[in-house]
Design an enzyme around this catalytic site. Sequence first.
Site, PDB file in Angstrom:
ATOM      1  N   LYS A 243      26.368  41.702  71.001  1.00 41.75           N
ATOM      2  CA  LYS A 243      27.101  41.078  69.902  1.00 41.75           C
ATOM      3  C   LYS A 243      26.224  40.153  69.073  1.00 41.75           C
ATOM      4  O   LYS A 243      25.159  39.722  69.504  1.00 41.75           O
ATOM      5  CB  LYS A 243      28.338  40.355  70.446  1.00 41.75           C
ATOM      6  CG  LYS A 243      29.405  41.342  70.909  1.00 41.75           C
ATOM      7  CD  LYS A 243      30.737  40.713  71.202  1.00 41.75           C
ATOM      8  CE  LYS A 243      31.777  41.813  71.485  1.00 41.75           C
ATOM      9  NZ  LYS A 243      33.090  41.252  71.855  1.00 41.75           N
ATOM     10  N   ARG A 282      32.278  44.538  79.817  1.00 43.92           N
ATOM     11  CA  ARG A 282      32.263  45.722  78.961  1.00 43.92           C
ATOM     12  C   ARG A 282      30.887  45.793  78.306  1.00 43.92           C
ATOM     13  O   ARG A 282      30.512  44.888  77.551  1.00 43.92           O
ATOM     14  CB  ARG A 282      33.377  45.600  77.911  1.00 43.92           C
ATOM     15  CG  ARG A 282      33.528  46.791  76.997  1.00 43.92           C
ATOM     16  CD  ARG A 282      34.692  46.571  76.034  1.00 43.92           C
ATOM     17  NE  ARG A 282      34.883  47.691  75.140  1.00 43.92           N
ATOM     18  CZ  ARG A 282      34.230  47.865  73.992  1.00 43.92           C
ATOM     19  NH1 ARG A 282      33.334  46.964  73.593  1.00 43.92           N
ATOM     20  NH2 ARG A 282      34.472  48.919  73.234  1.00 43.92           N
TER      21      ARG A 282
END
Length: 301
Positions: A243, A282
């Site tokens: 991210k 995840r």
Amino acid sequence: MDSLAATPGTGPATSPLPVIRAARKQRTFEDLPTDRTVVLGVLNVTPDSFSDGGRFARPDDAVAAGLRMLYGGADIIDVGGESTRPNAVPVDPAEEQKRVLPVIETLAKAGALISIDTMNASTAALALDAGAGIVNDVSGTDMDPDMPALIAERGVPYVLMHGRGDARTMSGLAEYKDVVEDVLAEIMEVRDRLYNGGVSPEQIIVDPGLGFAKTEEHNWALLRSLDRFDVLGHRLLIGTSRKRFLGTLLSTSGKAAPPEERDSATVATTALAAAAGVWGVRVHDVAANLDAVKVSAAWNG
């Protein structure tokens, strides 16, 4: 790998799916390990995801990638057909379903436990029919009104992720008095909708929604406060993989590290999250993150 021939009347098979020999038994939620953090492998069947957009847009490429994750040790394959990166264009549910359903059917036949990453109850229902066993919903406070009844009826695990707005508006909604307290309160509000729809507490998995209507400092504040989510009484899922806030952390000469150079930082967050006792992570790089959760489990005894 052999391929399926085109179905009569549908035209040539431009992107055939691999023929998969059926597994003796498909994995279930009850088969997941309980002695370490669970690893979800991210499989984006989209042309525009922030990390790997386009790499697995064809069904055969997506299936091959999913099989690599499965055989590489992923506990769950998280299949999504709509990008949730900032400013992504919404996808019609019919197009989303066209992307994900053939992939889910084939991976389920191979024995994978699959979560469907969708904000649409209609897509979730068809994905469950196709062999998915978990619904991972990133809609946050804008949950599809049909979702609670579906999850209650099917009795499947449901990932309740915090978020505000959609891909086009969420960046402008990242304002909090106390990000941890506000996120907890908003998760409880959405949870109440699920409870009112008949969903049981045991079905719910909570995701703080890192990067969704959050600044970089908000993300770090949430990661520093994972223990405060214990008050909810649910399993906790964390998604840091590749991210933007990790790219900013790794900036060189004022330029953020691109997604493909964020895997080592992702593994570090995975190890720390696993040490903090989160239920699942995840991730894109299954092998390295699986190593990290195994080391953390051994370290904690």
